[in-house]
Design an enzyme around this catalytic site. Structure first.
Site, PDB file in Angstrom:
ATOM      1  NE  ARG A  49     -11.419   0.009   7.015  1.00 29.04           N
ATOM      2  CZ  ARG A  49     -12.052  -1.164   7.039  1.00 29.04           C
ATOM      3  NH1 ARG A  49     -13.209  -1.331   7.663  1.00 29.04           N
ATOM      4  NH2 ARG A  49     -11.546  -2.213   6.408  1.00 29.04           N
ATOM      5  N   GLY A  50     -13.096   0.213   3.552  1.00 26.83           N
ATOM      6  CA  GLY A  50     -13.367  -1.143   3.084  1.00 26.83           C
ATOM      7  C   GLY A  50     -13.831  -1.046   1.640  1.00 26.83           C
ATOM      8  NE  ARG A  86      -8.990   4.956   0.918  1.00 29.19           N
ATOM      9  CZ  ARG A  86      -8.727   4.018   1.829  1.00 29.19           C
ATOM     10  NH1 ARG A  86      -9.698   3.336   2.408  1.00 29.19           N
ATOM     11  NH2 ARG A  86      -7.474   3.746   2.163  1.00 29.19           N
ATOM     12  CD  GLN A 187      -7.271   0.162   8.686  1.00 25.30           C
ATOM     13  OE1 GLN A 187      -6.225  -0.058   9.295  1.00 25.30           O
ATOM     14  NE2 GLN A 187      -7.299   0.866   7.572  1.00 25.30           N
ATOM     15  CG  ASP A 228      -8.496  -2.397  -0.941  1.00 26.95           C
ATOM     16  OD1 ASP A 228      -7.963  -3.092  -0.062  1.00 26.95           O
ATOM     17  OD2 ASP A 228      -9.338  -1.520  -0.695  1.00 26.95           O
ATOM     18  CG  ASN A 238      -5.934  -6.498   1.352  1.00 28.06           C
ATOM     19  OD1 ASN A 238      -7.032  -5.919   1.245  1.00 28.06           O
ATOM     20  ND2 ASN A 238      -5.623  -7.182   2.438  1.00 28.06           N
ATOM     21  CE  LYS A 239      -5.358  -0.564   4.776  1.00 28.39           C
ATOM     22  NZ  LYS A 239      -5.172   0.848   4.350  1.00 28.39           N
TER      23      LYS A 239
HETATM   24  O1  MRU Z   1      -7.878   1.368   4.010  1.00 33.70           O
HETATM   25  P1  MRU Z   1      -8.991   0.397   4.241  1.00 33.70           P
HETATM   26  O2  MRU Z   1      -9.294   0.174   5.677  1.00 33.70           O
HETATM   27  O3  MRU Z   1     -10.200   0.760   3.426  1.00 33.70           O
HETATM   28  O4  MRU Z   1      -8.418  -0.977   3.658  1.00 33.70           O
HETATM   29  C1  MRU Z   1      -9.269  -2.090   3.655  1.00 33.70           C
HETATM   30  C2  MRU Z   1      -8.660  -3.329   3.136  1.00 33.70           C
HETATM   31  O5  MRU Z   1      -7.515  -3.365   2.747  1.00 33.70           O
HETATM   32  C3  MRU Z   1      -9.565  -4.509   3.017  1.00 33.70           C
HETATM   33  O6  MRU Z   1      -8.846  -5.702   3.135  1.00 33.70           O
HETATM   34  C4  MRU Z   1     -10.279  -4.486   1.655  1.00 33.70           C
HETATM   35  O7  MRU Z   1     -10.790  -3.226   1.397  1.00 33.70           O
HETATM   36  C5  MRU Z   1     -11.369  -5.496   1.597  1.00 33.70           C
HETATM   37  S1  MRU Z   1     -12.723  -5.107   2.682  1.00 33.70           S
HETATM   38  C6  MRU Z   1     -13.876  -6.359   2.441  1.00 33.70           C
END
Ligand code: MRU
Length: 340
Positions: A49-50, A86, A187, A228, A238-239
């Site tokens: 993830r990320g 994704r 996370q 993202d 973003n998340k």
């Molecule tokens: O669903 P995730 O855990 O992949 O979401 C991650 C985020 O929202 C992060 O803030 C983003 O991907 C940047 S990671 C450097």
């Protein structure tokens, strides 16, 4: 391909392994990701993830499959399957666009390996540059609040927002980091808390709903998050939970910074409304599961709304901290993120 190791990716004996981010912090477990099906499964389950890491893992796998003798047609199909793994993080699409150009070359086996390894090295450098640019904005004695996980686990380098925070800590400027636990998949509680602990950065874990009262009490000096996807008008996906933090920060007069590499920019996307938002399984909200076990608290038939990301409008963002430097709201309004 050469042996390679980042915080959460490993190339060994021409196989790709991922650090299972669902098992952390209880267990440090490396899992093989040797096929498209396996990697897509890891991405869906957020074992990988990320935003940056998803794109890098997909690129490395393609290069390995090419070395194992897959044809250009097979690799094209693999690339398209990985691209759809994704939908929100544009780094995946941006990285795979570059891999597609390599795949079009005569010696695509060599070209794909060079491109994938180049993307890893580039991401390391992008993270370091983001940390340099962002740490300048951190004032001594800062109490910073962050959301989700944006550290070495999510990139090939020191991370984005968390890379800024870590460097600022090394410069002696960070008094405390408030870590949002980041429901539903935690996370922050599982990964950011673990990374900051390993790095020796002082932090306190909070539930997402505690940020407002901390800000009201004057206990937060700045908010730092990752991204993202950044649209051409500066809106940021973003998340889930990022938008509410941005609204809170605006209300309390607290700077709200977004840190991301250039691979997160999407100049083709006019604004946040055009960013596809991944909807995820209701089970993530009706309970919680991990290496610690599984529990469900909601009724079996509970109806659930579970978007994985939200969009923060550009108007709430104090600065976009990229590898190229800090982009101001004025520069964004003047078209800094629009296609040339
Ligand atoms: O669903 P995730 O855990 O992949 O979401 C991650 C985020 O929202 C992060 O803030 C983003 O991907 C940047 S990671 C450097």
């Amino acid at each position: 391909m050469q042996t390679l190791q980042t915080t959460s990716l490993r190339l060994l004996d021409n196989q790709l392994y991922i650090l299972d981010q669902q098992a952390l912090p209880q267990e440090k477990r490396w899992l093989p990701a040797s096929s498209v099906e396996a990697l897509v499964g890891h991405i869906h389950a957020l074992r990988v993830r990320g935003a940056p890491l998803i794109g890098l893992s997909a690129s490395l796998l393609l290069a390995l499959l090419a070395e194992q003798g897959q044809s250009r047609e097979q690799l094209t199909a693999a690339l398209e399957t990985l691209r759809a793994a994704r939908p929100t993080a544009v780094n995946l699409m941006n990285n795979l666009d570059r891999m597609k150009l390599a795949l079009a070359q005569n010696d695509y086996v060599t070209a794909l390996a060079a491109e994938a390894l180049g993307l890893i090295e580039e991401d390391r450098q992008l993270c370091a540059s983001i940390a340099d640019a962002g740490s300048v904005l951190v004032t001594p004695g800062s109490r910073l609040l962050t959301h989700c996980n944006t550290g070495g686990l999510a990139t090939a380098g020191v991370g984005t927002a968390l890379g800024v925070i870590t460097l600022a800590h090394q410069q002696g400027k960070v008094a405390n980091v408030w870590v949002d636990e980041t429901r539903p998949l935690l996370q922050g509680g599982r990964l950011t808390a673990w990374e900051l602990g390993e790095l020796g950065v002082p932090y306190q874990l909070i539930t997402d709903s505690m940020a407002a009262s901390l800000m009201a009490k004057g206990e937060v000096d700045a908010v730092w998050v990752g991204a993202d996807r950044i649209a051409a008008n500066g809106d940021v996906a973003n998340k889930i939970g990022t938008y509410s933090l941005a609204v809170l920060a605006k209300f309390h007069g607290i700077p709200f910074y977004v840190a991301a590499p250039q691979t997160t920019l999407d100049p083709h996307c006019p604004n946040g409304e055009a960013i596809p938002i991944e909807q995820r399984a209701g089970a993530e909200v009706t309970g919680v599961a991990g290496s610690f076990g599984a529990v469900q608290w909601a009724p079996d038939n509970a109806q659930v709304y579970n978007p994985a990301f939200d969009v923060t409008p550009a108007a709430l963002i104090s600065g976009w901290v990229l590898d190229s430097g800090v982009v101001t709201p004025e520069q964004v309004a003047a078209g800094a993120f629009r296609r040339a």
